[in-house]
Design an enzyme around this catalytic site. Structure first.
Site, PDB file in Angstrom:
ATOM      1  N   GLU A 221      -3.611  -4.328  -5.133  1.00 40.59           N
ATOM      2  CA  GLU A 221      -3.417  -2.933  -5.540  1.00 40.59           C
ATOM      3  C   GLU A 221      -3.755  -2.771  -7.031  1.00 40.59           C
ATOM      4  O   GLU A 221      -4.432  -1.832  -7.426  1.00 40.59           O
ATOM      5  CB  GLU A 221      -1.977  -2.468  -5.254  1.00 40.59           C
ATOM      6  CG  GLU A 221      -1.708  -2.208  -3.774  1.00 40.59           C
ATOM      7  CD  GLU A 221      -2.474  -1.004  -3.215  1.00 40.59           C
ATOM      8  OE1 GLU A 221      -2.892  -0.115  -3.988  1.00 40.59           O
ATOM      9  OE2 GLU A 221      -2.673  -0.958  -1.987  1.00 40.59           O
TER      10      GLU A 221
ATOM     11  N   CYS B 228       0.822  -1.195   0.000  1.00 37.44           N
ATOM     12  CA  CYS B 228       0.000   0.000   0.000  1.00 37.44           C
ATOM     13  C   CYS B 228       0.868   1.263   0.000  1.00 37.44           C
ATOM     14  O   CYS B 228       0.645   2.195  -0.766  1.00 37.44           O
ATOM     15  CB  CYS B 228      -0.923  -0.049   1.206  1.00 37.44           C
ATOM     16  SG  CYS B 228      -1.646   1.518   1.639  1.00 37.44           S
TER      17      CYS B 228
END
Ligand SMILES: Cc1ncc(C[n+]2csc(CCO)c2C)c(N)n1
Length: 220
Positions: free
Chosen positions: A204, A136
């Site tokens: 992601e 992240c």
């Protein structure tokens, strides 16, 4: 080789190449991304940040040294602050209120990613939890840097790019990488860290892809 570069080489290198080529990302810099896809993205990101903040609090709670406890706790609080800032500025510019975000609910990819993060941070070891939350930070820093070179003709997209391409954000990520590189991991645990890191890297990519296609639940 550092633990973080080992994680990146095995789990992120190929996914990252596919992220920077993704039409959601290229559409941000050339301005061709439609506002509906960006609106979906920001709405889902508001849901994501709430869960991410909780996940970081779990990481903070089991960190093994005080500096790491305070760093992850600070980032947990900042994830909520980022959400508020997004609510008031980007969502406002898109004509949305926090009530619209709640009404939209969390989509399939957001729910899957949040659930995975929460499960690993609640039930894995400290090192596994760090490996799960790391993409992240790291992917956003690298994507932000890459996009900052081109910025965007669209002021909404330019604002988003400036947040993650900033030097302040780079310093945050370097701190997390330094913590990652001091983790003491056993052989079996190391493999699990690789699995978690690779999985959240894929999430992601999937998060941007879901926004691009405005992915919804197939049944209601
Ligand atoms: C899907 C998704 N992945 C990563 C981030 C970036 N991010 C969110 S919170 C945080 C660290 C604490 O402030 C970082 C780097 C995002 N916004 N959305």
């Amino acid at each position: 080789m550092t633990f973080s570069s080992e994680l990146w080489d095995r789990g992120a290198a190929s996914v990252y190449e596919q992220i920077v080529r993704h039409p959601f990302i290229t559409g941000l810099t050339d301005g061709t991304l439609d506002h509906d896809a960006f609106q979906y993205f920001i709405t889902q990101d508001s849901h994501y940040l709430r869960a991410y903040s909780r996940a970081l609090s779990l990481v903070a709670g089991r960190a093994t040294d005080e500096d790491a406890v305070s760093m992850f706790a600070l980032h947990a609080a900042n994830a909520i602050a980022v959400e508020r800032e997004l609510h008031t500025s980007l969502l406002g510019s898109l004509g949305l209120t926090p009530a619209d975000v709640d009404a939209a609910g969390s989509g399939p990819t957001t729910t899957a990613y949040m659930s995975y993060l929460t499960a690993v941070c609640a039930t894995g070891t400290y090192a596994e939890a760090v490996a799960a939350v790391l993409p992240c930070y790291w992917i956003y820093r690298d994507v932000g840097r890459e996009l900052l070179k081109r910025s965007s003709p669209d002021p909404l997209y330019a604002k988003w790019i400036a947040t993650y391409g900033s030097e302040e954000f780079d310093a945050v990520v370097e701190q997390v990488l330094a913590v990652t590189d001091t983790l003491d991991v056993g052989t079996a645990e190391r493999e699990r860290c690789h699995q978690h890191f690779a999985t959240t890297c894929r999430y992601e990519w999937m998060f941007w892809d879901a926004a691009y296609h405005k992915l919804d639940w197939p049944v209601r």
